[in-house]
Write a protein that holds these residues in place. Structure first.
Motif, PDB file in Angstrom:
ATOM      1  N   PRO A  97       0.836  -1.209   0.000  1.00  0.00           N
ATOM      2  CA  PRO A  97       0.000   0.000   0.000  1.00  0.00           C
ATOM      3  C   PRO A  97       0.869   1.256   0.000  1.00  0.00           C
ATOM      4  CG  PRO A  97      -0.728  -1.560   1.667  1.00  0.00           C
ATOM      5  CD  PRO A  97       0.610  -2.043   1.193  1.00  0.00           C
ATOM      6  N   PRO A 142       0.220   5.362   0.308  1.00  0.00           N
ATOM      7  CA  PRO A 142      -0.738   6.457   0.490  1.00  0.00           C
ATOM      8  C   PRO A 142      -0.474   7.636  -0.438  1.00  0.00           C
ATOM      9  CG  PRO A 142       0.861   6.466   2.260  1.00  0.00           C
ATOM     10  CD  PRO A 142       1.119   5.230   1.457  1.00  0.00           C
ATOM     11  N   ALA A 187      -6.035   6.510  -5.249  1.00  0.00           N
ATOM     12  CA  ALA A 187      -6.700   5.270  -4.820  1.00  0.00           C
ATOM     13  C   ALA A 187      -6.795   4.265  -5.972  1.00  0.00           C
ATOM     14  CB  ALA A 187      -8.090   5.588  -4.280  1.00  0.00           C
ATOM     15  N   ASP A 188      -6.368   3.016  -5.686  1.00  0.00           N
ATOM     16  CA  ASP A 188      -6.465   1.877  -6.597  1.00  0.00           C
ATOM     17  C   ASP A 188      -5.517   1.953  -7.790  1.00  0.00           C
ATOM     18  OD1 ASP A 188      -8.368   0.710  -4.995  1.00  0.00           O
ATOM     19  OD2 ASP A 188     -10.073   1.498  -6.152  1.00  0.00           O
ATOM     20  N   THR A 231      -3.372   4.087  -2.067  1.00  0.00           N
ATOM     21  CA  THR A 231      -4.496   4.199  -1.132  1.00  0.00           C
ATOM     22  C   THR A 231      -5.019   5.633  -1.050  1.00  0.00           C
ATOM     23  OG1 THR A 231      -2.985   4.535   0.734  1.00  0.00           O
ATOM     24  CG2 THR A 231      -3.646   2.266   0.227  1.00  0.00           C
ATOM     25  N   ASP A 242      -4.178   8.605   0.497  1.00  0.00           N
ATOM     26  CA  ASP A 242      -4.368   9.267   1.787  1.00  0.00           C
ATOM     27  C   ASP A 242      -3.388  10.436   1.896  1.00  0.00           C
ATOM     28  OD1 ASP A 242      -4.478  10.041   4.495  1.00  0.00           O
ATOM     29  OD2 ASP A 242      -5.041   8.015   5.117  1.00  0.00           O
TER      30      ASP A 242
END
Length: 609
Positions: free
Chosen positions: A356, A358, A362-363, A380, A382
Motif C-alpha cells: 500500500p 498512500p 486510490a487503486d 491508497t 491518503d
C-alpha cells in the motif's frame, strides 16, 4: 501740440499716445533681447521642472525617463519587429534535468541613463507567441556519449538562428547554462560534454560565443537568476520613492554605507525535478554566511548603489519533485525488502500482494524499482498520511532558524513580504487541481486530499475528457498526489511558512510573460552592455551632458537661475522705461524742442531734410 499737452495731463496713458518712434525706443537692444532670452529660459526651466517632478503627462517624457511608463513595458506582448536595426538579441539555453529549452530575448539600445537597466523582453513571433523551443531528454543523458552533445543541441540553435536577422548573429550573445541534471554527474563527464559544445558550436553558428558562455551553474546562481527575473518583470527595480520599504545596502568591497529608499522586492520559491531553491532579499543588519548570501550590483556602473542587492539564496539538491519521489521509492524498496526477510513475508513481490502506498491515487497499481529489485505498489490515496511519511525526507533539525537539511534561513517578516512560486509550486496547483495563482493553504489541502482519494479509474476518465490542463500527462496524474504532499511539506514544514500565509502566488506567466530564471541570467550577464551604448551615444553627441550630470537638486538651481534672469531683465526694463518717461515729462511745454535734439522729430513741426 494738443497731443503733447494731453500726455502731460494724463501721464498714465502717455505711452499709448506716443508716436511709433518713441515706442520703438522702449524696445531697443539690449533690453529687448535680454527680456526675450530671460523669458525663454524661464519657460524652458518651468517645463523642465515640471518634467522631473512628474507634473506633465507621461507621454511627454522622453525615452530617458522610460520607467515612468513601466507598465507599458511589462505588458508589451506585441510581435517583435525583427526589421528594426536598433534591436539587440540574446540567447539562453536552459539545460535542465528533463530537457533543454532555448529562449530568444531582445532589447532596444540602452537609453543612456547609467542608473537604468536594459529593457530586455522575450522575442515574439508574428503570432505574438514567445520564441521558445524545448527538446527532451536532458543533456545529462549525453554522459556516456559526450561527442554527441553538440548534435543534441543543434536543433535549438538552428531554431533561434531562423528568428534572428543574420546580420545580428555576430553580436548576439549565446549562453548555454546547465542546472541540476548536470550537477549530479561526475566532473569529468560534465567537462567532456561542455568541451564538445565549446568546440563544435562556433563551427556551425556565428553567435557571440566564448568558452565562458557555457557552464554548469550552481544552485546559488540559479536561485539568484530566478530572483532577478521575477523582480525585473514585476518592476521592482524601478526605485520610485514611494515609501514601500527602506532597504540598506552597501557596495561590495567598500566601507561606505548608504541607505536607499526603494520598492520591497519579492522572494522566490522554485522547485524543479531535481532541486529546490529559495531566494529573498535580506537587510544588511542580518548576519548570513557567505555561502548562503549573494551580494551583487545589477547596474552597469560599479560606483552606483541604485542596484546593489543582498539576497539570501539556498538550493537543495535532491529536493525537487522527481528526485524526492525517487528517494521515497528507494526507501520503500529498502524497508519492504528488509521487513520481508525478517518476517518471512512476500509483500510487494507480486501484483496479487502489492504494498500500500498512500502517496498514489486510490487503486492505482504501479511498479517501482529496477527489474532486479522490483516492487508492486497499490495506491491508497491518503493525503495526510502521505504528508506524514514525507516529513522524514526533509531532514529537519531542532535548531531554530533552519530549513531543509538543517540549513540556516534568516527570519522572514511574513506580514510584510511577498513570494512567487515557480515550476512545481505552480504545476502542483494548476495542472490538475486548476487553482494556480493566489495560494490558500486550506483550499489547496482540501483539493489535494480530494484528488488523492479519487479512484484512479475516475481520474483517467477525466483525463480522457480533457478536464485537466492541456500539458498534463499520465505521469502528472500518477504522481500528483505525491507531489502535492511534497510541495505542502517543503513550504510549511521545510521553509516554515505559516498555514495562514496570504502573499504567495504560484505562477507560470506574469503580465502574460513566461518568467524563468533565464531572464535573470541574461539580465545579469549583459549588465555592462549599457556602458557600450552610453559611450557610443556620447561620441555621437546625442545625449547632452546636463541631462545626466545634474541631480534633482541642481534642477531646482537651474529653475532659480532662470527666474532671477527674468526678474533682473524686468527690473532693468522698468528702469529704462521710467527714465524715458521722466525725460518726456520734463519737456512737456510748447517751447521745448528736445524732440529735435533726440533726433526723433516732432509730430507737429515739419522737419527740413
Amino acid at each position: 501740440m494738443g497731443r503733447i499737452s494731453f500726455s502731460c495731463l494724463f501721464p498714465a496713458a502717455w505711452h499709448f499716445s506716443l508716436p511709433s518712434q518713441i515706442l520703438s525706443r522702449l524696445l531697443l537692444p539690449p533690453f529687448r533681447q535680454l527680456f526675450i532670452v530671460g523669458l525663454l529660459f524661464f519657460l524652458l526651466g518651468t517645463v523642465y521642472l515640471l518634467l522631473v517632478t512628474g507634473k506633465l503627462p507621461a507621454n511627454w517624457i522622453t525615452k530617458e525617463n522610460h520607467f515612468h511608463r513601466h507598465m507599458a513595458r511589462v505588458t508589451d506582448v506585441d510581435a517583435t519587429d525583427a526589421s528594426n536595426p536598433d534591436l539587440n538579441y540574446g540567447l539562453v539555453v536552459d539545460c535542465g534535468s528533463s530537457g533543454s529549452r532555448i529562449y530568444v530575448y531582445c532589447w532596444p539600445s540602452h537609453n543612456g541613463n547609467p542608473r537604468e537597466l536594459l529593457d530586455i523582453r522575450q522575442m515574439r513571433d508574428q503570432n505574438r507567441k514567445s520564441v521558445v523551443m524545448k527538446i527532451k531528454p536532458g543533456i545529462s543523458k549525453m554522459a556516456q556519449t559526450p561527442e554527441k552533445a553538440s548534435d543534441y543541441i543543434y536543433p535549438l540553435l538552428s531554431f533561434a538562428a531562423e528568428h534572428i536577422p543574420k546580420n545580428k548573429h555576430i553580436e548576439t550573445p549565446l549562453y548555454i547554462l546547465c542546472t541540476a541534471g548536470m550537477r549530479i554527474l561526475p566532473e569529468s563527464q560534465q567537462e567532456a560534454i561542455l568541451e564538445d559544445l565549446r568546440t563544435d558550436i562556433p563551427v556551425h553558428f556565428n553567435f557571440l560565443f566564448s568558452d565562458s558562455h557555457v557552464e554548469v551553474i550552481s544552485g546559488k546562481q540559479e536561485g539568484v537568476y530566478a530572483w532577478i527575473g521575477i523582480n525585473f518583470v514585476l518592476g521592482k527595480f524601478n526605485h520610485a520613492h514611494n515609501g514601500d520599504a527602506v532597504v540598506e545596502v552597501n557596495v561590495p568591497g567598500s566601507d561606505q554605507q548608504e541607505a536607499l529608499v526603494r520598492k520591497r522586492t519579492a522572494g522566490v520559491l522554485d522547485m524543479g525535478g531535481v532541486s529546490t531553491q529559495i531566494a529573498f532579499e535580506v537587510p544588511k543588519t542580518e548576519e548570513v554566511a557567505k555561502n548562503l548570501l549573494a551580494e551583487f550590483n545589477l547596474g552597469c556602473d560599479a560606483h552606483q548603489t541604485d542596484h546593489v542587492y543582498r539576497v539570501y539564496v539556498s538550493t537543495f539538491l535532491g529536493f525537487g519533485g522527481n528526485a524526492a519521489r525517487q528517494r521515497y521509492e528507494e526507501r520503500l524498496i529498502e524497508n519492504t525488502t528488509t521487513r520481508n526477510k525478517l518476517l518471512g513475508q512476500h509483500v510487494g513481490e507480486t501484483a496479487e500482494s502489492p504494498l500500500p502506498d498512500p502517496c498514489l491515487p486510490a487503486d492505482l497499481q504501479d511498479q517501482i524499482g529496477t527489474p532486479e529489485q522490483k516492487l508492486h505498489v497499490l495506491g491508497t490515496g491518503d493525503f495526510d498520511q502521505c504528508r506524514h511519511r514525507l516529513q522524514g525526507f526533509l531532514k529537519l533539525t531542532n535548531e531554530t532558524q533552519t530549513s531543509l537539511s538543517g540549513v540556516f534561513k534568516p527570519p522572514i517578516d511574513y506580514n510584510n513580504s511577498q513570494f512567487y512560486g515557480f515550476s512545481e509550486f505552480y504545476y502542483c496547483m494548476e495542472d490538475v487541481l486548476r487553482m494556480g495563482g493566489d495560494y490558500n493553504t486550506s483550499k489547496y489541502a482540501q483539493a489535494a486530499k480530494s484528488y488523492c482519494a479519487t479512484q484512479w479509474k475516475t481520474l483517467k476518465e477525466r483525463f480522457d475528457s480533457g478536464l485537466y490542463a492541456s500539458h498534463a500527462d499520465l505521469h502528472r496524474l500518477q504522481y500528483q498526489c505525491f507531489k502535492s504532499a511534497w510541495m505542502y511539506e517543503v513550504l510549511h514544514s521545510g521553509f516554515s511558512f505559516p498555514t495562514d500565509y496570504k502573499n504567495l502566488k504560484t505562477v507560470f506567466l506574469v503580465y502574460d510573460k513566461e518568467v524563468q530564471w533565464t531572464l535573470g541570467a541574461i539580465l545579469f550577464r549583459t549588465r555592462f552592455l549599457p556602458l557600450r551604448d552610453i559611450q557610443q551615444e556620447s561620441l555621437k553627441g546625442v545625449h547632452s551632458h546636463w541631462r545626466h550630470s545634474f541631480s534633482f537638486v541642481n534642477n531646482h538651481y537651474l529653475f532659480l537661475v532662470c527666474f532671477f534672469i527674468v526678474l533682473l531683465s524686468i527690473i532693468l526694463y522698468m528702469l529704462r522705461l521710467r527714465r524715458i518717461h521722466r525725460r518726456a515729462a520734463q519737456h512737456c511745454s510748447p517751447s521745448s524742442v528736445p524732440w529735435l535734439e533726440e533726433g526723433l522729430g516732432s509730430p507737429t513741426l515739419p522737419i527740413n531734410l
